[in-house]
Design a protein around this motif. Structure first.
Motif, short mmCIF file in Angstrom:
data_model
loop_
_atom_site.label_atom_id
_atom_site.label_comp_id
_atom_site.label_asym_id
_atom_site.label_seq_id
_atom_site.Cartn_x
_atom_site.Cartn_y
_atom_site.Cartn_z
N LYS A 81 15.57 -5.23 11.75
CA LYS A 81 13.94 -4.81 11.72
C LYS A 81 13.31 -4.38 13.16
O LYS A 81 12.65 -3.77 13.00
N LYS A 82 14.10 -4.88 14.08
CA LYS A 82 13.74 -4.29 15.45
C LYS A 82 13.62 -2.89 15.50
O LYS A 82 12.84 -2.24 16.07
N LYS A 83 14.99 -2.55 14.82
CA LYS A 83 15.08 -0.95 15.28
C LYS A 83 14.46 -0.17 14.03
O LYS A 83 14.65 0.82 14.07
N ARG A 84 14.07 -0.75 13.09
CA ARG A 84 13.64 -0.14 11.92
C ARG A 84 14.59 0.55 11.10
O ARG A 84 14.35 1.87 10.95
N VAL A 116 3.56 2.86 9.38
CA VAL A 116 2.52 3.88 9.83
C VAL A 116 1.13 3.11 9.39
O VAL A 116 -0.03 3.67 9.29
N GLY A 117 1.25 1.90 8.76
CA GLY A 117 0.13 1.02 8.63
C GLY A 117 0.41 -0.57 8.76
O GLY A 117 1.89 -0.53 8.79
N LYS A 118 -0.52 -1.40 8.67
CA LYS A 118 -0.05 -2.67 8.86
C LYS A 118 0.91 -3.09 7.25
O LYS A 118 1.81 -3.87 7.58
N LYS A 119 0.60 -2.35 6.51
CA LYS A 119 1.52 -2.69 5.34
C LYS A 119 1.98 -1.56 4.63
O LYS A 119 2.26 -1.41 3.50
N THR A 120 2.17 -0.42 5.55
CA THR A 120 2.61 0.81 4.93
C THR A 120 4.07 1.45 5.85
O THR A 120 4.03 1.55 7.07
N VAL A 121 4.90 1.59 5.29
CA VAL A 121 6.14 1.84 6.01
C VAL A 121 6.60 3.59 5.57
O VAL A 121 6.30 3.98 4.51
N ASP A 122 7.01 4.50 6.36
CA ASP A 122 7.31 5.86 5.95
C ASP A 122 8.90 5.73 6.05
O ASP A 122 9.54 5.43 7.12
N ASP A 141 6.22 -6.53 -0.09
CA ASP A 141 4.95 -5.99 -0.75
C ASP A 141 4.19 -4.95 -0.02
O ASP A 141 2.91 -4.95 0.53
N LEU A 142 5.06 -3.78 0.72
CA LEU A 142 4.48 -2.76 1.30
C LEU A 142 4.32 -1.48 0.40
O LEU A 142 4.62 -1.51 -0.58
N LYS A 143 3.66 -0.57 1.13
CA LYS A 143 3.44 0.59 0.39
C LYS A 143 4.51 1.57 1.09
O LYS A 143 4.67 1.50 2.41
N ALA A 144 4.95 2.60 0.41
CA ALA A 144 6.03 3.62 1.25
C ALA A 144 5.61 4.87 0.96
O ALA A 144 5.41 5.19 0.05
N HIS A 145 5.80 5.74 2.21
CA HIS A 145 5.58 6.99 2.29
C HIS A 145 7.15 7.39 2.00
O HIS A 145 8.07 6.80 2.55
N HIS A 194 3.26 4.92 -1.83
CA HIS A 194 2.20 5.50 -1.40
C HIS A 194 1.80 7.07 -1.59
O HIS A 194 2.83 7.85 -1.01
N PRO A 195 1.00 7.69 -2.40
CA PRO A 195 0.90 9.06 -2.52
C PRO A 195 0.65 9.90 -1.20
O PRO A 195 0.11 9.38 -0.18
N MET A 196 1.38 10.89 -0.99
CA MET A 196 1.51 11.59 0.26
C MET A 196 0.10 12.37 0.58
O MET A 196 -0.47 12.88 -0.53
#
Length: 111
Positions: A22-25, A45-51, A82-86, A109-111
């Motif tokens: 998780k540290k290195k993602r 890329v946001g509090k609850k969004t990962v790319d 419970d994240l959103k994903a790009h 998450h829609p682009m």
């Protein structure tokens, strides 16, 4: 007469285990002991969004379904947290098309 070229293709003798740092993602799979590894990189890329940015498997290991394990681990993480994903990574986009599970689709998450 064509000559056959013999390639030295490494074997995967151990069960595939995905590690999440998780540290290195990143999600990684150690291949052939620990010399080679496959990796999936992500960034918040946001509090609850990962790319989900990039998946890479060493050439010698491609075509064996290794990236599929990384993609599943990443999408399971997105669902569990419970994240959103790009989906920047083309491979993850392909994985979702081939595995359109409702729990994955609702977290994209829609682009």
């Amino acid at each position: 007469m064509a000559q056959a070229t013999q390639m030295n293709v490494p074997e995967i003798n151990t069960p595939i285990t995905v590690e999440h740092d998780k540290k290195k993602r990143q999600f990684t799979i150690r291949l052939n002991g620990s010399h080679d590894r496959a990796v999936l990189l992500y960034e918040y890329v946001g509090k609850k969004t990962v790319d989900l940015q990039h998946t890479e498997v060493p050439d010698a290991y491609r075509g064996r379904g290794i990236a599929k394990h990384l993609a599943k681990a990443a999408m399971d993480f997105v669902v569990e947290e419970d994240l959103k994903a790009h989906l920047t990574c083309w491979y993850i986009q392909k994985y979702i098309k081939e595995n359109p599970q409702p729990q994955y689709l609702e977290h994209i998450h829609p682009m």
